[in-house]
Design an enzyme around this catalytic site. Structure first.
Site, mmCIF file in Angstrom:
data_model
loop_
_atom_site.group_PDB
_atom_site.id
_atom_site.type_symbol
_atom_site.label_atom_id
_atom_site.label_comp_id
_atom_site.label_asym_id
_atom_site.label_seq_id
_atom_site.Cartn_x
_atom_site.Cartn_y
_atom_site.Cartn_z
ATOM 1 N N LEU A 1 15.733 -163.255 -8.928
ATOM 2 C CA LEU A 1 16.556 -163.871 -9.963
ATOM 3 C C LEU A 1 17.472 -164.861 -9.271
ATOM 4 O O LEU A 1 17.958 -164.590 -8.165
ATOM 5 C CB LEU A 1 17.385 -162.817 -10.709
ATOM 6 N N ASP A 2 17.729 -165.993 -9.896
ATOM 7 C CA ASP A 2 18.585 -167.005 -9.297
ATOM 8 C C ASP A 2 19.977 -166.454 -8.994
ATOM 9 O O ASP A 2 20.425 -165.476 -9.611
ATOM 10 C CB ASP A 2 18.731 -168.207 -10.237
ATOM 11 N N TYR A 3 20.649 -167.103 -8.089
ATOM 12 C CA TYR A 3 22.003 -166.725 -7.678
ATOM 13 C C TYR A 3 22.932 -166.579 -8.887
ATOM 14 O O TYR A 3 23.723 -165.633 -8.962
ATOM 15 C CB TYR A 3 22.554 -167.797 -6.724
#
Length: 243
Positions: free
Chosen positions: A101-103
């Site tokens: 999952l993105d930051y």
């Protein structure tokens, strides 16, 4: 089947790059045969030795993490930012995230030390549904959402058809909450899909992975998956059934 150097790295023998060097130096044997080339794949039944010491088969573990925003989906970070494995300090086994999952995206992330299981869940051909809830700048029209439902062209190609539902829209603030379900896993795909129809994502969370949800968890908390849940995920991937 997994690449030998990946198996060594996941077992904690060395980093991926150092594991590759061990192979090239002829220090790794598989089923009694010395391996000196990269690209060899092994299974869980193969006997692996490193410098004469047999690789112990680690007990497989499976966790569901509610990843907070501002955390890297990795086991380490060269900028010393918080990573998802920081939430498992009491786990001795070398676990890693299934996909990412993105930051700046929160939500459901599976953690394991089972490489075969991880590959099964992330390979595009298995088409496991992932549901996200996005807060958008602007309120999309029904025709806009239909573009996502049909599939939309991004810089890396057409997306598969998505399931999209407008949950709410606030004309005063000019914001909307939209639920979207996809089975692909391209980099920042959901954000790029909404940008493509002119509605940038301001906040994003993955709420569901197949039949798994975040029920009962707060951000930063985790729970172990049951044997039944793990088995069902395998069945879903192997049969191609959608949930």
């Amino acid at each position: 089947m997994e690449r030998l150097q990946k198996v060594l790295a996941h077992a904690g023998v060395a980093s991926r790059r150092k594991s590759e060097q061990l192979i090239l130096d002829g220090k790794v044997r598989v089923n009694g045969k010395t391996i000196k080339e990269l690209g060899v794949k092994v299974s869980s039944t193969d006997k692996i030795e490193v410098e004469g010491v047999q690789l112990e088969k680690e007990q497989k573990v499976y966790y569901l993490l509610y990843k907070p925003r501002g955390v890297i989906s990795a086991v380490s970070d060269d900028k010393n930012r918080k990573v998802v494995t920081d939430f498992f300090g009491d786990i001795e086994k070398r676990i890693y995230p299934v996909g990412r999952l993105d930051y700046d995206t929160s939500g459901l992330l599976i953690m394991t030390n089972d490489g075969e299981f991880a590959n099964m869940l992330t390979h595009p051909k298995f088409e496991i549904d992932k549901t996200y809830v996005a807060r958008l700048k602007g309120i999309p029209e029904r025709d806009d959402l239909k573009k996502l439902e049909r599939g939309i062209k991004l810089e890396d190609g057409m997306t598969a058809p998505a399931k999209v539902k407008l949950l709410s829209g606030d004309k005063k603030t000019g914001k909307a909450i939209v639920q979207i379900t996809i089975h692909e896993g391209r980099n920042r795909q959901v954000r790029r899909m909404f940008e493509a129809i002119g509605y940038p994502v301001q906040k994003l969370s993955r709420e569901q992975f197949a039949f798994l949800t975040l029920h009962g968890l707060n951000a930063g908390e985790s729970r172990e998956l049951s044997a039944h849940e793990v088995k069902l995920l395998r069945v879903l991937a192997e049969t191609g059934k959608r949930v």
